[in-house]
Design a protein around this motif. Sequence first.
Motif, PDB file in Angstrom:
ATOM      1  N   TYR A  46     -37.361 -34.047  32.322  1.00 14.24           N
ATOM      2  CA  TYR A  46     -38.824 -34.034  32.334  1.00 14.24           C
ATOM      3  C   TYR A  46     -39.453 -33.385  31.100  1.00 14.24           C
ATOM      4  O   TYR A  46     -40.671 -33.310  30.993  1.00 14.24           O
ATOM      5  N   TYR A  47     -38.629 -32.916  30.167  1.00 12.15           N
ATOM      6  CA  TYR A  47     -39.174 -32.376  28.922  1.00 12.15           C
ATOM      7  C   TYR A  47     -39.513 -33.542  27.993  1.00 12.15           C
ATOM      8  O   TYR A  47     -38.645 -34.321  27.628  1.00 12.15           O
ATOM      9  N   LYS A  48     -40.775 -33.643  27.632  1.00 12.20           N
ATOM     10  CA  LYS A  48     -41.221 -34.759  26.805  1.00 12.20           C
ATOM     11  C   LYS A  48     -40.662 -34.669  25.391  1.00 12.20           C
ATOM     12  O   LYS A  48     -40.409 -33.576  24.874  1.00 12.20           O
ATOM     13  N   LYS A  49     -40.505 -35.809  24.775  1.00 14.95           N
ATOM     14  CA  LYS A  49     -40.009 -35.878  23.409  1.00 14.95           C
ATOM     15  C   LYS A  49     -40.945 -35.113  22.470  1.00 14.95           C
ATOM     16  O   LYS A  49     -42.156 -35.337  22.463  1.00 14.95           O
ATOM     17  N   GLY A  50     -40.373 -34.200  21.702  1.00 13.31           N
ATOM     18  CA  GLY A  50     -41.165 -33.449  20.733  1.00 13.31           C
ATOM     19  C   GLY A  50     -42.081 -32.398  21.333  1.00 13.31           C
ATOM     20  O   GLY A  50     -42.923 -31.833  20.632  1.00 13.31           O
ATOM     21  N   CYS A  51     -41.903 -32.098  22.641  1.00 14.42           N
ATOM     22  CA  CYS A  51     -42.815 -31.150  23.295  1.00 14.42           C
ATOM     23  C   CYS A  51     -42.635 -29.721  22.805  1.00 14.42           C
ATOM     24  O   CYS A  51     -43.580 -28.941  22.748  1.00 14.42           O
ATOM     25  N   CYS A  52     -41.397 -29.386  22.446  1.00 14.87           N
ATOM     26  CA  CYS A  52     -41.051 -27.980  22.274  1.00 14.87           C
ATOM     27  C   CYS A  52     -40.232 -27.761  21.008  1.00 14.87           C
ATOM     28  O   CYS A  52     -39.464 -28.627  20.601  1.00 14.87           O
ATOM     29  N   ASP A  53     -40.413 -26.599  20.420  1.00 14.26           N
ATOM     30  CA  ASP A  53     -39.609 -26.236  19.248  1.00 14.26           C
ATOM     31  C   ASP A  53     -38.203 -25.826  19.659  1.00 14.26           C
ATOM     32  O   ASP A  53     -37.227 -26.081  18.949  1.00 14.26           O
ATOM     33  N   GLU A  54     -38.120 -25.187  20.820  1.00 13.47           N
ATOM     34  CA  GLU A  54     -36.825 -24.688  21.298  1.00 13.47           C
ATOM     35  C   GLU A  54     -36.877 -24.566  22.811  1.00 13.47           C
ATOM     36  O   GLU A  54     -37.916 -24.215  23.384  1.00 13.47           O
ATOM     37  N   ILE A  55     -35.776 -24.896  23.473  1.00 11.35           N
ATOM     38  CA  ILE A  55     -35.658 -24.687  24.914  1.00 11.35           C
ATOM     39  C   ILE A  55     -34.395 -23.882  25.167  1.00 11.35           C
ATOM     40  O   ILE A  55     -33.303 -24.281  24.760  1.00 11.35           O
ATOM     41  N   VAL A  56     -34.557 -22.745  25.823  1.00  6.01           N
ATOM     42  CA  VAL A  56     -33.416 -21.917  26.213  1.00  6.01           C
ATOM     43  C   VAL A  56     -33.219 -22.097  27.715  1.00  6.01           C
ATOM     44  O   VAL A  56     -34.051 -21.683  28.515  1.00  6.01           O
ATOM     45  N   PHE A  57     -32.124 -22.755  28.098  1.00 10.02           N
ATOM     46  CA  PHE A  57     -31.785 -22.917  29.510  1.00 10.02           C
ATOM     47  C   PHE A  57     -30.932 -21.723  29.932  1.00 10.02           C
ATOM     48  O   PHE A  57     -29.966 -21.375  29.255  1.00 10.02           O
ATOM     49  N   SER A  58     -31.281 -21.108  31.054  1.00 14.93           N
ATOM     50  CA  SER A  58     -30.548 -19.908  31.468  1.00 14.93           C
ATOM     51  C   SER A  58     -30.283 -19.893  32.970  1.00 14.93           C
ATOM     52  O   SER A  58     -31.005 -20.505  33.755  1.00 14.93           O
ATOM     53  N   ASP A  59     -29.240 -19.171  33.341  1.00  8.84           N
ATOM     54  CA  ASP A  59     -28.916 -18.952  34.751  1.00  8.84           C
ATOM     55  C   ASP A  59     -27.885 -17.828  34.805  1.00  8.84           C
ATOM     56  O   ASP A  59     -27.259 -17.518  33.789  1.00  8.84           O
ATOM     57  N   PHE A  60     -27.711 -17.210  35.977  1.00 11.32           N
ATOM     58  CA  PHE A  60     -26.680 -16.162  36.057  1.00 11.32           C
ATOM     59  C   PHE A  60     -25.416 -16.673  36.727  1.00 11.32           C
ATOM     60  O   PHE A  60     -24.445 -15.946  36.857  1.00 11.32           O
ATOM     61  N   SER A  61     -25.414 -17.963  37.126  1.00  8.04           N
ATOM     62  CA  SER A  61     -24.241 -18.569  37.732  1.00  8.04           C
ATOM     63  C   SER A  61     -23.490 -19.411  36.705  1.00  8.04           C
ATOM     64  O   SER A  61     -24.034 -20.378  36.169  1.00  8.04           O
ATOM     65  N   GLU A  62     -22.256 -19.052  36.442  1.00 10.47           N
ATOM     66  CA  GLU A  62     -21.440 -19.815  35.492  1.00 10.47           C
ATOM     67  C   GLU A  62     -21.189 -21.234  36.011  1.00 10.47           C
ATOM     68  O   GLU A  62     -21.115 -22.185  35.240  1.00 10.47           O
ATOM     69  N   GLY A  63     -21.042 -21.363  37.335  1.00 12.55           N
ATOM     70  CA  GLY A  63     -20.834 -22.683  37.920  1.00 12.55           C
ATOM     71  C   GLY A  63     -22.008 -23.603  37.671  1.00 12.55           C
ATOM     72  O   GLY A  63     -21.837 -24.780  37.311  1.00 12.55           O
ATOM     73  N   MET A  64     -23.209 -23.076  37.868  1.00 10.08           N
ATOM     74  CA  MET A  64     -24.420 -23.858  37.605  1.00 10.08           C
ATOM     75  C   MET A  64     -24.534 -24.193  36.117  1.00 10.08           C
ATOM     76  O   MET A  64     -24.891 -25.313  35.734  1.00 10.08           O
ATOM     77  N   MET A  65     -24.228 -23.223  35.258  1.00  8.44           N
ATOM     78  CA  MET A  65     -24.341 -23.434  33.814  1.00  8.44           C
ATOM     79  C   MET A  65     -23.385 -24.531  33.341  1.00  8.44           C
ATOM     80  O   MET A  65     -23.712 -25.297  32.432  1.00  8.44           O
ATOM     81  N   LYS A  66     -22.219 -24.627  33.949  1.00 14.53           N
ATOM     82  CA  LYS A  66     -21.258 -25.660  33.568  1.00 14.53           C
ATOM     83  C   LYS A  66     -21.831 -27.048  33.845  1.00 14.53           C
ATOM     84  O   LYS A  66     -21.775 -27.947  32.991  1.00 14.53           O
ATOM     85  N   VAL A  67     -22.396 -27.229  35.035  1.00 17.34           N
ATOM     86  CA  VAL A  67     -23.009 -28.517  35.383  1.00 17.34           C
ATOM     87  C   VAL A  67     -24.209 -28.786  34.482  1.00 17.34           C
ATOM     88  O   VAL A  67     -24.427 -29.908  34.017  1.00 17.34           O
ATOM     89  N   LEU A  68     -24.991 -27.743  34.206  1.00 19.43           N
ATOM     90  CA  LEU A  68     -26.171 -27.862  33.350  1.00 19.43           C
ATOM     91  C   LEU A  68     -25.813 -28.368  31.955  1.00 19.43           C
ATOM     92  O   LEU A  68     -26.442 -29.299  31.436  1.00 19.43           O
ATOM     93  N   ARG A  69     -24.804 -27.754  31.353  1.00 19.24           N
ATOM     94  CA  ARG A  69     -24.394 -28.167  30.000  1.00 19.24           C
ATOM     95  C   ARG A  69     -24.002 -29.639  29.960  1.00 19.24           C
ATOM     96  O   ARG A  69     -24.381 -30.380  29.052  1.00 19.24           O
ATOM     97  N   GLU A  70     -23.222 -30.045  30.962  1.00 19.29           N
ATOM     98  CA  GLU A  70     -22.779 -31.437  31.008  1.00 19.29           C
ATOM     99  C   GLU A  70     -23.961 -32.381  31.183  1.00 19.29           C
ATOM    100  O   GLU A  70     -24.005 -33.463  30.580  1.00 19.29           O
ATOM    101  N   LYS A  71     -24.926 -31.963  31.992  1.00 12.14           N
ATOM    102  CA  LYS A  71     -26.098 -32.818  32.216  1.00 12.14           C
ATOM    103  C   LYS A  71     -26.944 -32.933  30.955  1.00 12.14           C
ATOM    104  O   LYS A  71     -27.422 -34.016  30.605  1.00 12.14           O
TER     105      LYS A  71
END
Length: 307
Positions: free
Chosen positions: A104-129
Amino acid sequence: MSFLSRFSRTQLIIGGLLTYATGVSAALTFLPSSSSPDKKDGNGSFPSETTRQSTFDSLAPGYDKEVGMHEYLLGIQRRRKRLVAQATGRVLEIASGTGRNVDYYKKGCCDEIVFSDFSEGMMKVLREKVEGSDLGKRWDYQKRRVQQLELERIAHHSTRLVQVQGQGVPPGAVGGVTDGSGSTAGDGVVETEIRFKTMNAAAIPYPDQSFDTVVDTFGLCSFEDPVQVLREMKRVLKPSGRLLLLEHGNSHWEFMKNMQAKQLDRHVHKYGCYWNREIGELVREAGLKVVEQERSQLGTVFYIIAE
């Protein structure tokens, strides 16, 4: 004429979806879980933060499949899209989970996006997505394009240097180098830098006033100290920045409040989620100003923009 033939196909589809959505909501609210609802951790309390982190890790691989249809039918995806479309500048997304906002992040909307979570399991799926998403593919292209332009700039600079030295011009006199098209190398490349950060949102590892936008969707229900997390979000926001929230919270309907309270223990153990917190009060307690708020799903879903 049969009863169903009185309705158009569109009406039947809409009716069917509403019926299904109601059934799913009722099942999540009323049906007992496979584990005992009185199950407690050691000292008889709700699960610790460490235990809930383990819960998130174990939920991660199948989480999208479990909640995807439910979110679609209840309009959660539309609300995510509407909320995230307002993200601009440098963005920090808290409790990104499996990356349900990525598309849902529009093309060119942002200079930088930092995705964060404290669950390594969630972060693994996030990176792949992210890697497989349009956002990730654009990021990969942008990185490769910048590298290409830099190589072209270096090659052009080297060629130019040889030419001017051959004409007796001192190397220091070589001025602004372009990519050969009249513009400086890198012009026209719109970059959205993507970063990943495994972190505890109660102690965000960034300086004050670092971000233009902070996004949190369904995270406050899972934090040990939601007010502290909100204060951290406020701290890292720039003075003109905005906090975008989509959250589970306590209903304004008494019967629903009672059901949420009754099923709280089951819900926390299954999903790591305290789904009946008073979201509006938490936001105000953290010193944030609400500029827009909507409630849906019997008052249990909060759409909030704050600053």
